[in-house]
Design an enzyme around this catalytic site. Structure first.
Site, PDB file in Angstrom:
ATOM      1  N   GLU A 142       1.248  -8.894   0.919  1.00  0.00           N
ATOM      2  CA  GLU A 142      -0.102  -8.569   1.379  1.00  0.00           C
ATOM      3  C   GLU A 142      -0.872  -7.975   0.218  1.00  0.00           C
ATOM      4  O   GLU A 142      -0.289  -7.567  -0.788  1.00  0.00           O
ATOM      5  CB  GLU A 142      -0.069  -7.612   2.571  1.00  0.00           C
ATOM      6  CG  GLU A 142       0.523  -6.254   2.302  1.00  0.00           C
ATOM      7  CD  GLU A 142       0.528  -5.359   3.542  1.00  0.00           C
ATOM      8  OE1 GLU A 142      -0.519  -4.769   3.837  1.00  0.00           O
ATOM      9  OE2 GLU A 142       1.576  -5.269   4.201  1.00  0.00           O
ATOM     10  N   LYS A 148      -2.876  -5.456  -2.147  1.00  0.00           N
ATOM     11  CA  LYS A 148      -2.883  -4.020  -2.444  1.00  0.00           C
ATOM     12  C   LYS A 148      -4.344  -3.617  -2.612  1.00  0.00           C
ATOM     13  O   LYS A 148      -5.000  -3.996  -3.583  1.00  0.00           O
ATOM     14  CB  LYS A 148      -2.089  -3.708  -3.717  1.00  0.00           C
ATOM     15  CG  LYS A 148      -1.944  -2.224  -3.983  1.00  0.00           C
ATOM     16  CD  LYS A 148      -1.140  -1.952  -5.253  1.00  0.00           C
ATOM     17  CE  LYS A 148      -0.791  -0.485  -5.383  1.00  0.00           C
ATOM     18  NZ  LYS A 148      -1.949   0.412  -5.344  1.00  0.00           N
ATOM     19  N   ARG A 202      -5.110   5.795  -0.153  1.00  0.00           N
ATOM     20  CA  ARG A 202      -4.015   5.713   0.817  1.00  0.00           C
ATOM     21  C   ARG A 202      -4.187   6.863   1.796  1.00  0.00           C
ATOM     22  O   ARG A 202      -4.370   8.029   1.401  1.00  0.00           O
ATOM     23  CB  ARG A 202      -2.690   5.819   0.083  1.00  0.00           C
ATOM     24  CG  ARG A 202      -1.445   5.605   0.962  1.00  0.00           C
ATOM     25  CD  ARG A 202      -1.098   4.155   1.099  1.00  0.00           C
ATOM     26  NE  ARG A 202       0.126   3.984   1.885  1.00  0.00           N
ATOM     27  CZ  ARG A 202       1.356   3.997   1.371  1.00  0.00           C
ATOM     28  NH1 ARG A 202       1.525   4.166   0.065  1.00  0.00           N
ATOM     29  NH2 ARG A 202       2.400   3.810   2.152  1.00  0.00           N
ATOM     30  N   ARG A 220      -2.608  10.736   0.268  1.00  0.00           N
ATOM     31  CA  ARG A 220      -1.224  10.515  -0.179  1.00  0.00           C
ATOM     32  C   ARG A 220      -0.545  11.818  -0.582  1.00  0.00           C
ATOM     33  O   ARG A 220       0.653  11.987  -0.407  1.00  0.00           O
ATOM     34  CB  ARG A 220      -1.243   9.536  -1.359  1.00  0.00           C
ATOM     35  CG  ARG A 220       0.094   9.310  -1.992  1.00  0.00           C
ATOM     36  CD  ARG A 220       0.002   8.227  -3.046  1.00  0.00           C
ATOM     37  NE  ARG A 220       1.032   8.383  -4.051  1.00  0.00           N
ATOM     38  CZ  ARG A 220       1.327   7.475  -4.965  1.00  0.00           C
ATOM     39  NH1 ARG A 220       0.653   6.363  -5.005  1.00  0.00           N
ATOM     40  NH2 ARG A 220       2.276   7.695  -5.846  1.00  0.00           N
ATOM     41  N   GLU A 271      -5.272   2.138   4.220  1.00  0.00           N
ATOM     42  CA  GLU A 271      -6.104   2.363   3.044  1.00  0.00           C
ATOM     43  C   GLU A 271      -7.526   2.644   3.488  1.00  0.00           C
ATOM     44  O   GLU A 271      -8.139   1.829   4.193  1.00  0.00           O
ATOM     45  CB  GLU A 271      -6.079   1.132   2.132  1.00  0.00           C
ATOM     46  CG  GLU A 271      -6.566   1.392   0.741  1.00  0.00           C
ATOM     47  CD  GLU A 271      -5.478   1.931  -0.185  1.00  0.00           C
ATOM     48  OE1 GLU A 271      -5.792   2.252  -1.345  1.00  0.00           O
ATOM     49  OE2 GLU A 271      -4.307   2.032   0.257  1.00  0.00           O
ATOM     50  N   ARG A 286      12.172   3.887  -2.587  1.00  0.00           N
ATOM     51  CA  ARG A 286      13.557   3.443  -2.449  1.00  0.00           C
ATOM     52  C   ARG A 286      13.682   2.053  -3.081  1.00  0.00           C
ATOM     53  O   ARG A 286      12.917   1.144  -2.743  1.00  0.00           O
ATOM     54  CB  ARG A 286      13.970   3.394  -0.975  1.00  0.00           C
ATOM     55  CG  ARG A 286      13.839   4.732  -0.250  1.00  0.00           C
ATOM     56  CD  ARG A 286      14.790   5.777  -0.786  1.00  0.00           C
ATOM     57  NE  ARG A 286      14.591   7.065  -0.143  1.00  0.00           N
ATOM     58  CZ  ARG A 286      15.248   7.452   0.955  1.00  0.00           C
ATOM     59  NH1 ARG A 286      16.139   6.644   1.516  1.00  0.00           N
ATOM     60  NH2 ARG A 286      15.016   8.647   1.489  1.00  0.00           N
ATOM     61  N   LYS A 345       5.084  -3.015  -5.742  1.00  0.00           N
ATOM     62  CA  LYS A 345       3.661  -3.237  -6.000  1.00  0.00           C
ATOM     63  C   LYS A 345       3.537  -4.091  -7.251  1.00  0.00           C
ATOM     64  O   LYS A 345       4.156  -3.809  -8.282  1.00  0.00           O
ATOM     65  CB  LYS A 345       2.910  -1.917  -6.152  1.00  0.00           C
ATOM     66  CG  LYS A 345       3.461  -0.960  -7.186  1.00  0.00           C
ATOM     67  CD  LYS A 345       2.702   0.360  -7.171  1.00  0.00           C
ATOM     68  CE  LYS A 345       3.323   1.353  -8.154  1.00  0.00           C
ATOM     69  NZ  LYS A 345       2.652   2.674  -8.105  1.00  0.00           N
TER      70      LYS A 345
END
Length: 528
Positions: A223, A225, A230, A245, A270, A393, A399
């Site tokens: 998808e 960015k 955020r 964030r 977002e 993780r 990204k």
């Protein structure tokens, strides 16, 4: 106050992240309540002490020290609080009893604007230079000691063998000085309850995609960015909050979004503002980050700005549906729940980020390369079976940011940095040529170069200065800098009519004459 001052001093001169964690943890274990709670509030940006402004501090010191001496000292030191702390004259009758941090906070929180000058001066008289520095940083809310809110909370968790994500989830349901949190941490009390409180949950983050080998679009969904802020939207106990964030409460900056979210749950997305249609409908609804900046940091938003820069959230994920925690579910199941949840929301304020259909990585790379929409940073890749876990993780989310744009610009002005860079001219304003042969500023950058390049640029500035404006030097228009930036947008706030997003110095072009640098017209083509 002495212990807090020593902590700040040590953090300023400590580069190692682990060493900073150890210093904060040791302070929290050794310091009693409520001082350590107020220290944590200061380190995490949770203190609001509106009575003291920088102008008040300048007026106080200029009444006691020659204003010219103060101005010259400030220019040399590079930090107002440090300058005042060093120049403040010691009282003739000596200092009184040492002050505790809690006493300082209570005084600053209760004093009126009219009483602030006398109260601040009285406290400065009772302190040594280190304590004065800490007091002024505390009073103005500008600690700048290389500590993020997350790192401070991590230090607290490590100090008392707690889970940092558990600390993060409780944090916004508690108020400074966090006595129940420390009681739980030391085993003197039960874990604080956060039910029916719209608390922040740590975001799931992505690793940069450095090699697509081993990443299959059969296992990963793609998808866009989006280039906004955020945000986490939380509703519980009849109240809605928006968090950034970093876990900062930004509800007051976007009241129309909070007002439109009435369903209990926690969503990840977002924050964007509406822009003119560009390309397909899914992308065209979002404006540039430059437009979004008009809304940032505002405690109240005027009606004109609400209309001109109307905010909405492009949703990525769902953490809670009502009181049900969905974070352990695989991404594919959460995506279906998110789409069902979003169908009940106001479409003017909330939509779901569209997935990108591509047969393979070559096709996806082509789509990514062509994504120069004002509100797109690149592509996200999310493993379809991944749970929603805090932090980064490996192997779950990636990204894949688009390649930066570059332009050759001419160095116009330089300003001294602050803190460790206060002795260097490290902030550079650069420009491009107009059709009439005039250089107009198009951006400012203060990173991207190495330490050796910083020393070279500082030397160049000192040797090629043609004018001075306080801490700013104008230089000969002879040095070309290759500037990398994520995007460039039309801007009414700048004389050139353009504003760069995340500019940084990527190369010093001593090989290129200034006359051959880029033009405003060429940069405007990139913006359009």
């Amino acid at each position: 106050m002495r212990a807090f001052a020593e902590l700040l001093d040590s953090l300023v001169y400590t580069r190692s992240r682990n060493a900073k964690l150890r210093r904060i943890a040791a302070y929290l274990r050794a310091t009693p309540d409520p001082d350590r709670g107020w220290a944590m509030a200061a380190l995490t940006g949770g203190l609001d002490l509106p009575a003291v402004k920088p102008a008040l501090i300048r007026a106080l010191v200029e009444a006691r020290v020659d204003p010219v001496l103060f101005a010259l000292s400030r220019d040399f030191v590079g930090d107002s609080a440090e300058t005042v702390a060093l120049l403040w004259p010691a009282p003739q009758d000596g200092r009184g009893e040492p002050m505790r941090l809690a006493e300082v906070v209570d005084t600053l929180a209760s004093v009126s604007r009219s009483g602030a000058p006398a109260a601040l001066a009285a406290m400065l008289d009772r302190m040594d230079a280190g304590e004065r520095f800490a007091l002024l940083k505390l009073a103005t809310g500008a600690l700048r000691v290389g500590i993020s809110a997350r790192l401070a909370k991590t230090a607290l968790a490590q100090a008392f063998a707690l889970d940092v994500d558990a600390v993060e989830e409780l944090w916004h349901g508690l108020a400074p000085p966090y006595a129940p949190l420390f009681a739980w941490a030391e085993g003197r009390g039960a874990r604080p309850a956060a039910e029916d409180v719209p608390v922040f949950r740590p975001f799931m983050l992505a690793h940069p995609l450095e090699d697509e080998a081993g990443v299959s679009l059969a296992e990963y969904a793609a998808e866009w960015k989006w280039d906004g802020i955020r945000a986490q939207i939380v509703r519980a106990g009849g109240e809605t909050r928006l968090y950034s964030r970093a876990g900062d409460d930004i509800t007051r900056s976007f009241p129309e979004v909070a007002a439109a979210f009435a369903a209990q749950g926690v969503l990840d997305g977002e924050l964007l503002v509406r822009g003119e249609a560009q390309g397909d409908a899914a992308r065209g609804a979002a404006g540039s980050f430059n437009a979004l900046q008009q809304r940032l940091g505002r405690k109240s938003v005027p009606a004109r700005m609400l209309a001109e820069y109307s905010a909405f959230v492009r949703l990525y994920d769902i953490l809670f549906d009502g009181a049900e925690d969905l974070r352990a579910l695989p991404w594919a199941e959460r995506r279906a729940r998110l789409e069902a949840f979003a169908a009940r929301l106001d479409p003017a304020r909330f939509d779901v980020s569209a997935l990108i259909e591509a047969p393979g990585f070559d096709a996806l790379a082509e789509l990514r390369a062509g994504a120069r929409d004002a509100a797109i940073e690149g592509v996200m890749l999310k493993r379809r079976d991944s749970p929603y876990v805090a932090g980064r993780r490996a192997g779950l989310w990636y990204k894949w940011k688009r390649d930066p744009l570059t332009a050759d610009c001419v160095l116009l002005y330089a300003q001294r940095g602050s803190g460790k860079r206060s002795s260097f001219y490290s902030d550079y304003t650069f420009g491009a040529w107009t059709a009439n042969g005039e250089l107009l500023p198009v951006g400012k950058a203060y990173f991207g170069f190495t330490d050796e390049e910083l020393k070279w640029l500082d030397r160049f500035v000192r040797q090629h200065t043609v004018n001075r404006f306080g801490p700013v030097r104008e230089v000969e228009k002879v040095l070309v800098l290759e500037v990398a930036f994520d995007s460039i947008h039309e801007s009414k706030r700048h004389k050139s009519g353009l504003a760069m997003r995340f500019p940084r110095i990527s190369r010093i072009r001593t090989d290129k004459p200034a006359a051959e640098a880029d033009t405003i017209a060429a940069l405007r083509l990139l913006a359009n």
